[in-house]
Design a protein around this motif. Structure first.
Motif, PDB file in Angstrom:
ATOM      1  N   ILE A  51      -8.191   4.153  -0.613  1.00  0.00           N
ATOM      2  CA  ILE A  51      -8.788   3.630   0.611  1.00  0.00           C
ATOM      3  C   ILE A  51      -9.329   4.754   1.469  1.00  0.00           C
ATOM      4  N   ASP A  52      -8.578   5.831   1.551  1.00  0.00           N
ATOM      5  CA  ASP A  52      -8.985   6.957   2.401  1.00  0.00           C
ATOM      6  C   ASP A  52      -8.305   8.210   1.902  1.00  0.00           C
ATOM      7  N   VAL A  53      -8.914   9.348   2.167  1.00  0.00           N
ATOM      8  CA  VAL A  53      -8.339  10.640   1.802  1.00  0.00           C
ATOM      9  C   VAL A  53      -8.761  11.656   2.843  1.00  0.00           C
ATOM     10  N   VAL A  54      -7.857  12.568   3.158  1.00  0.00           N
ATOM     11  CA  VAL A  54      -8.184  13.650   4.088  1.00  0.00           C
ATOM     12  C   VAL A  54      -7.530  14.928   3.601  1.00  0.00           C
ATOM     13  N   GLU A  55      -8.289  16.000   3.614  1.00  0.00           N
ATOM     14  CA  GLU A  55      -7.749  17.332   3.346  1.00  0.00           C
ATOM     15  C   GLU A  55      -7.819  18.102   4.650  1.00  0.00           C
ATOM     16  N   MET A  75       0.836  -1.199   0.000  1.00  0.00           N
ATOM     17  CA  MET A  75       0.000   0.000   0.000  1.00  0.00           C
ATOM     18  C   MET A  75       0.876   1.256   0.000  1.00  0.00           C
ATOM     19  N   PHE A  76       0.257   2.389  -0.366  1.00  0.00           N
ATOM     20  CA  PHE A  76       1.008   3.624  -0.505  1.00  0.00           C
ATOM     21  C   PHE A  76       0.312   4.783   0.210  1.00  0.00           C
ATOM     22  N   LEU A  77       1.121   5.735   0.618  1.00  0.00           N
ATOM     23  CA  LEU A  77       0.632   6.981   1.201  1.00  0.00           C
ATOM     24  C   LEU A  77       1.285   8.130   0.437  1.00  0.00           C
ATOM     25  N   THR A  78       0.498   9.123   0.079  1.00  0.00           N
ATOM     26  CA  THR A  78       1.040  10.231  -0.699  1.00  0.00           C
ATOM     27  C   THR A  78       0.366  11.541  -0.308  1.00  0.00           C
ATOM     28  N   ASP A  79       1.120  12.625  -0.444  1.00  0.00           N
ATOM     29  CA  ASP A  79       0.539  13.957  -0.281  1.00  0.00           C
ATOM     30  C   ASP A  79       0.374  14.629  -1.638  1.00  0.00           C
ATOM     31  N   ASN A  80       0.560  13.846  -2.700  1.00  0.00           N
ATOM     32  CA  ASN A  80       0.377  14.338  -4.061  1.00  0.00           C
ATOM     33  C   ASN A  80      -0.384  13.283  -4.853  1.00  0.00           C
ATOM     34  N   PRO A  81      -1.688  13.490  -5.119  1.00  0.00           N
ATOM     35  CA  PRO A  81      -2.490  12.480  -5.822  1.00  0.00           C
ATOM     36  C   PRO A  81      -1.932  12.105  -7.186  1.00  0.00           C
ATOM     37  N   ASN A  82      -1.089  12.969  -7.769  1.00  0.00           N
ATOM     38  CA  ASN A  82      -0.487  12.661  -9.064  1.00  0.00           C
ATOM     39  C   ASN A  82       0.710  11.723  -8.929  1.00  0.00           C
ATOM     40  N   LEU A  83       1.180  11.530  -7.691  1.00  0.00           N
ATOM     41  CA  LEU A  83       2.288  10.610  -7.414  1.00  0.00           C
ATOM     42  C   LEU A  83       1.770   9.534  -6.466  1.00  0.00           C
ATOM     43  N   ARG A  84       1.003   8.606  -7.012  1.00  0.00           N
ATOM     44  CA  ARG A  84       0.299   7.656  -6.165  1.00  0.00           C
ATOM     45  C   ARG A  84       1.243   6.662  -5.491  1.00  0.00           C
ATOM     46  N   GLU A  85       2.444   6.468  -6.044  1.00  0.00           N
ATOM     47  CA  GLU A  85       3.416   5.562  -5.443  1.00  0.00           C
ATOM     48  C   GLU A  85       4.529   6.337  -4.725  1.00  0.00           C
ATOM     49  N   SER A 107      -4.184  18.390  16.467  1.00  0.00           N
ATOM     50  CA  SER A 107      -4.469  17.112  15.823  1.00  0.00           C
ATOM     51  C   SER A 107      -5.724  17.245  14.971  1.00  0.00           C
ATOM     52  N   TRP A 108      -5.653  16.738  13.743  1.00  0.00           N
ATOM     53  CA  TRP A 108      -6.815  16.705  12.853  1.00  0.00           C
ATOM     54  C   TRP A 108      -7.240  15.249  12.788  1.00  0.00           C
ATOM     55  N   ALA A 109      -8.312  14.927  13.478  1.00  0.00           N
ATOM     56  CA  ALA A 109      -8.618  13.521  13.739  1.00  0.00           C
ATOM     57  C   ALA A 109     -10.113  13.260  13.672  1.00  0.00           C
ATOM     58  N   ARG A 110     -10.448  11.966  13.562  1.00  0.00           N
ATOM     59  CA  ARG A 110     -11.846  11.571  13.429  1.00  0.00           C
ATOM     60  C   ARG A 110     -12.505  11.366  14.795  1.00  0.00           C
ATOM     61  N   LEU A 111     -13.723  11.841  14.904  1.00  0.00           N
ATOM     62  CA  LEU A 111     -14.553  11.603  16.070  1.00  0.00           C
ATOM     63  C   LEU A 111     -16.000  11.517  15.601  1.00  0.00           C
ATOM     64  N   SER A 124       2.169  22.850   7.361  1.00  0.00           N
ATOM     65  CA  SER A 124       1.328  23.436   8.410  1.00  0.00           C
ATOM     66  C   SER A 124       0.198  24.273   7.822  1.00  0.00           C
ATOM     67  N   ASP A 125       0.306  24.599   6.525  1.00  0.00           N
ATOM     68  CA  ASP A 125      -0.747  25.380   5.863  1.00  0.00           C
ATOM     69  C   ASP A 125      -1.913  24.511   5.421  1.00  0.00           C
ATOM     70  N   GLY A 126      -1.758  23.181   5.560  1.00  0.00           N
ATOM     71  CA  GLY A 126      -2.809  22.266   5.145  1.00  0.00           C
ATOM     72  C   GLY A 126      -2.520  21.662   3.780  1.00  0.00           C
ATOM     73  N   GLU A 127      -2.937  20.440   3.562  1.00  0.00           N
ATOM     74  CA  GLU A 127      -2.786  19.771   2.277  1.00  0.00           C
ATOM     75  C   GLU A 127      -3.638  18.498   2.265  1.00  0.00           C
ATOM     76  N   ARG A 128      -3.457  17.669   1.247  1.00  0.00           N
ATOM     77  CA  ARG A 128      -4.234  16.447   1.101  1.00  0.00           C
ATOM     78  C   ARG A 128      -3.334  15.232   1.306  1.00  0.00           C
ATOM     79  N   LEU A 129      -3.863  14.252   2.022  1.00  0.00           N
ATOM     80  CA  LEU A 129      -3.196  12.961   2.194  1.00  0.00           C
ATOM     81  C   LEU A 129      -4.103  11.873   1.636  1.00  0.00           C
TER      82      LEU A 129
END
Length: 217
Positions: free
Chosen positions: A94-98, A30-40, A107-111, A76-81
């Motif tokens: 699988i998941d995305v968060v902006e 699996m992969f994690l990226t902060d740039n949807p154009n670089l999925r790997e 903390s930016w977290a789910r509740l 710290s200015d915010g982005e997409r994961l």
């Protein structure tokens, strides 16, 4: 700047993955990226998150510090994961968060924990985002008892992999105990600790970091 340090003692940004299901999840491929154009962009470590467990990943570009250190940092200015499945599953998202602009130790977290909407919350690495989840069980391989305690606690590990170190961290982020090459059973005197909440962070040789909460009463 103070919530929790990595195995190098550095207070870097971190990302927490939580398996809130009933089955273990293998992250292999699996992969994690902060740039949807670089999925790997960054391949996740080949580890399994047990049902109900958490895994911390350090977004610090310090790849030499372990397999759970990403090749990118967070803004710290915010982005997409974006969390992506493996190639066999066509890199399915699988998941995305902006997340928006963040302050130090925010903390930016789910509740509700795991599947609710994201919001600014107090950071709880390795533990439920729900502030009322005081009786949540820890990881299956790490038991701390009695917990809460006022004098001695036993930390027992049921794990077939080598342990790199153990840190106990107070609520301000200060490391109060540090032990390398932890035994499978560790007796800790906490009678001199101030009353409050602490985090027991165990780093495995694979670079995985697992955290459990300890309460001194």
């Amino acid at each position: 700047t103070s919530t929790i340090a990595d195995q190098a003692g550095e207070y870097d940004d971190w990302i927490e993955l939580h398996n809130f299901g009933v089955n273990d999840i293998d992250l292999s491929g699996m992969f994690l990226t902060d740039n949807p154009n670089l999925r790997e962009k960054w391949k996740l470590p080949n580890v399994c998150i047990k049902a109900g467990a958490y895994l911390l990943l350090w977004a610090d570009k310090d790849l030499e510090q372990g397999n759970n250190h990403t090749n990118f940092k967070l803004s710290s200015d915010g982005e997409r994961l974006v969390l992506l499945n493996n190639e066999a599953n066509n890199f399915e998202q699988i998941d995305v968060v902006e997340y928006p602009s963040q302050l130090d130790d925010d903390s930016w977290a789910r509740l509700p924990n795991g599947d609710g909407p994201f919001d600014n919350l107090d950071p709880t690495p390795g533990y439920s985002n729900d502030p009322n989840a005081l009786n949540e069980l820890g990881f299956s391989f790490m038991k701390i008892y009695p917990n809460p305690s006022s004098d001695f606690v036993q930390i027992a590990l049921d794990w077939n992999h080598g342990v790199f170190n153990l840190n106990i961290i107070d609520s301000s982020g200060r490391i109060v105990v540090s032990a390398d090459q932890l035994r499978t059973n560790y007796l800790l005197d906490i009678s001199a600790f101030s009353k409050g909440v602490y985090f027991v962070a165990v780093t495995l040789e694979s670079g995985e970091v697992w955290v459990e909460r300890l309460v001194r009463i």
